[in-house]
Design a protein around this motif. Sequence first.
Motif, PDB file in Angstrom:
ATOM      1  N   ASP A   4       0.836  -1.204   0.000  1.00 13.51           N
ATOM      2  CA  ASP A   4       0.000   0.000   0.000  1.00 13.51           C
ATOM      3  C   ASP A   4       0.867   1.249   0.000  1.00 13.51           C
ATOM      4  O   ASP A   4       0.571   2.236  -0.692  1.00 13.51           O
ATOM      5  N   ASN A   5       1.938   1.211   0.784  1.00 10.62           N
ATOM      6  CA  ASN A   5       2.848   2.359   0.806  1.00 10.62           C
ATOM      7  C   ASN A   5       3.528   2.549  -0.540  1.00 10.62           C
ATOM      8  O   ASN A   5       3.826   3.684  -0.949  1.00 10.62           O
ATOM      9  N   VAL A   6       3.782   1.432  -1.235  1.00 11.87           N
ATOM     10  CA  VAL A   6       4.381   1.547  -2.580  1.00 11.87           C
ATOM     11  C   VAL A   6       3.442   2.301  -3.509  1.00 11.87           C
ATOM     12  O   VAL A   6       3.863   3.178  -4.279  1.00 11.87           O
ATOM     13  N   VAL A   7       2.195   1.985  -3.413  1.00  8.61           N
ATOM     14  CA  VAL A   7       1.200   2.678  -4.262  1.00  8.61           C
ATOM     15  C   VAL A   7       1.132   4.158  -3.903  1.00  8.61           C
ATOM     16  O   VAL A   7       1.125   5.034  -4.773  1.00  8.61           O
ATOM     17  N   LEU A   8       1.071   4.416  -2.570  1.00  7.45           N
ATOM     18  CA  LEU A   8       1.001   5.823  -2.145  1.00  7.45           C
ATOM     19  C   LEU A   8       2.249   6.586  -2.546  1.00  7.45           C
ATOM     20  O   LEU A   8       2.193   7.756  -2.951  1.00  7.45           O
ATOM     21  N   ALA A   9       3.417   5.920  -2.438  1.00  5.26           N
ATOM     22  CA  ALA A   9       4.667   6.597  -2.812  1.00  5.26           C
ATOM     23  C   ALA A   9       4.713   6.882  -4.309  1.00  5.26           C
ATOM     24  O   ALA A   9       5.219   7.926  -4.732  1.00  5.26           O
ATOM     25  N   TYR A  10       4.187   5.979  -5.092  1.00  8.76           N
ATOM     26  CA  TYR A  10       4.222   6.184  -6.543  1.00  8.76           C
ATOM     27  C   TYR A  10       3.395   7.403  -6.932  1.00  8.76           C
ATOM     28  O   TYR A  10       3.774   8.173  -7.808  1.00  8.76           O
ATOM     29  N   TYR A  11       2.295   7.579  -6.240  1.00 10.36           N
ATOM     30  CA  TYR A  11       1.434   8.709  -6.567  1.00 10.36           C
ATOM     31  C   TYR A  11       1.742   9.945  -5.723  1.00 10.36           C
ATOM     32  O   TYR A  11       0.994  10.923  -5.739  1.00 10.36           O
ATOM     33  N   GLY A  12       2.825   9.908  -4.899  1.00 10.04           N
ATOM     34  CA  GLY A  12       3.241  11.087  -4.117  1.00 10.04           C
ATOM     35  C   GLY A  12       2.381  11.356  -2.910  1.00 10.04           C
ATOM     36  O   GLY A  12       2.350  12.489  -2.415  1.00 10.04           O
ATOM     37  N   GLU A  13       1.676  10.343  -2.438  1.00 13.15           N
ATOM     38  CA  GLU A  13       0.804  10.531  -1.280  1.00 13.15           C
ATOM     39  C   GLU A  13       1.393   9.979   0.022  1.00 13.15           C
ATOM     40  O   GLU A  13       0.787  10.093   1.084  1.00 13.15           O
ATOM     41  N   PRO A  15       3.553   9.918   3.284  1.00  7.14           N
ATOM     42  CA  PRO A  15       4.225  10.950   4.143  1.00  7.14           C
ATOM     43  C   PRO A  15       5.741  10.793   4.108  1.00  7.14           C
ATOM     44  O   PRO A  15       6.276   9.697   3.888  1.00  7.14           O
ATOM     45  N   ASP A  16       6.386  11.925   4.365  1.00  9.11           N
ATOM     46  CA  ASP A  16       7.863  11.917   4.292  1.00  9.11           C
ATOM     47  C   ASP A  16       8.481  11.002   5.341  1.00  9.11           C
ATOM     48  O   ASP A  16       9.533  10.390   5.089  1.00  9.11           O
ATOM     49  N   GLU A  17       7.854  10.916   6.517  1.00  7.27           N
ATOM     50  CA  GLU A  17       8.465  10.089   7.560  1.00  7.27           C
ATOM     51  C   GLU A  17       8.431   8.611   7.218  1.00  7.27           C
ATOM     52  O   GLU A  17       9.158   7.815   7.837  1.00  7.27           O
ATOM     53  N   LEU A  18       7.574   8.214   6.251  1.00  8.96           N
ATOM     54  CA  LEU A  18       7.504   6.805   5.856  1.00  8.96           C
ATOM     55  C   LEU A  18       8.260   6.523   4.571  1.00  8.96           C
ATOM     56  O   LEU A  18       8.410   5.360   4.183  1.00  8.96           O
ATOM     57  N   ALA A  19       8.723   7.571   3.920  1.00  5.18           N
ATOM     58  CA  ALA A  19       9.438   7.375   2.654  1.00  5.18           C
ATOM     59  C   ALA A  19      10.776   6.695   2.869  1.00  5.18           C
ATOM     60  O   ALA A  19      11.150   5.777   2.121  1.00  5.18           O
ATOM     61  N   GLY A  20      11.509   7.151   3.876  1.00  7.54           N
ATOM     62  CA  GLY A  20      12.829   6.548   4.147  1.00  7.54           C
ATOM     63  C   GLY A  20      12.724   5.076   4.492  1.00  7.54           C
ATOM     64  O   GLY A  20      13.408   4.231   3.872  1.00  7.54           O
ATOM     65  N   PRO A  21      11.884   4.685   5.464  1.00  6.72           N
ATOM     66  CA  PRO A  21      11.745   3.252   5.770  1.00  6.72           C
ATOM     67  C   PRO A  21      11.288   2.434   4.562  1.00  6.72           C
ATOM     68  O   PRO A  21      11.691   1.281   4.404  1.00  6.72           O
TER      69      PRO A  21
END
Length: 316
Positions: A4-13, A15-21
């Motif tokens: 789910d985070n991969v999908v959110l990251a792809y669309y820029g949604e 949060p920054d605190e979860l991007a690094g992990p």
Amino acid sequence: MAKDNVVLAYYGELPDELAGPLEQHLMACEDCRTELETIQAMESPLASLPLVDPSPNLLAQSRMRLDDALDSIPPYGFFSRLRTNFFIWMGHLQSAPALATLLVGVGFLGGNFINRYQVAHETHPRPAGPTLTNQAQSVIGNITGIEHTPDSELVQVHYNKIVPETMEGSLDSPEIRELLLKGAMAPADGVRVNSVGLLASECKAGHECAARDDGKGVRNALLVALRYDKDPGVRLKALEGLEPYVTQDQKVRDALLDTLSTDPDSQVRIATVSLLEPVHRDSSVRRVLRTASTQDDNPYIRTVSYNALQGSDSIQ
């Protein structure tokens, strides 16, 4: 969750605190990387399709489903919220470098001011009393020096301590004799009486009482006690020890003649007259006896001196 985070990251949604992990997770998770590559592969075909605006009904249904999905997400724990807030705060700082610099500067100045205040108002404990560098079961003999630290209340006192000790041994022991010789000159009258009495008994027994030219030894100690000790009891003890040497030692004989002429105690002078009996024929002894028989304040001494002279005349 990671997908789910991969999908959110792809669309820029995401949060920054979860991007690094998530980036770290993608390096280790093959499935997630495949999911990301699949999404990226769908971008080109989708880009070629015409862009159609969604219908209002679809948007409303999508929002409702999104709200339901968000409501179904369990609340984060304390540490999760703390980590989230920390990253959010760091994000604000990164977006406002001037504010971050200001906060760092304020923190540095505040810490420096607090440190200076604590140093200036620090209370130094006063010493509770004099400190001893070497405590022993002893007494202070004398003070050898005093040093005062300027502009302070510190005083350094140098002193010698006397440690009491006891030695037990035979009268023939050199160490015991040395202590008795020192005791013959001790300030305490009782110590001098005992020391001179023991030394006199050794001389009467003929133990180590030979005359010495260096002024040391037991016999010389008895002569000094007879001439100079202020206690008549000590002088009487010294006479007892010198008795065996009246006939053979001129120094002993001279000391006895001085005692008979000058000693203030009558008991000492009477004892001296009796000790001079073996040498009554000596001219110097007769001269002193003659003076004592006529000038001594004590009638008994005048009588015994006169009788001694008569006895020496009959011997001659």
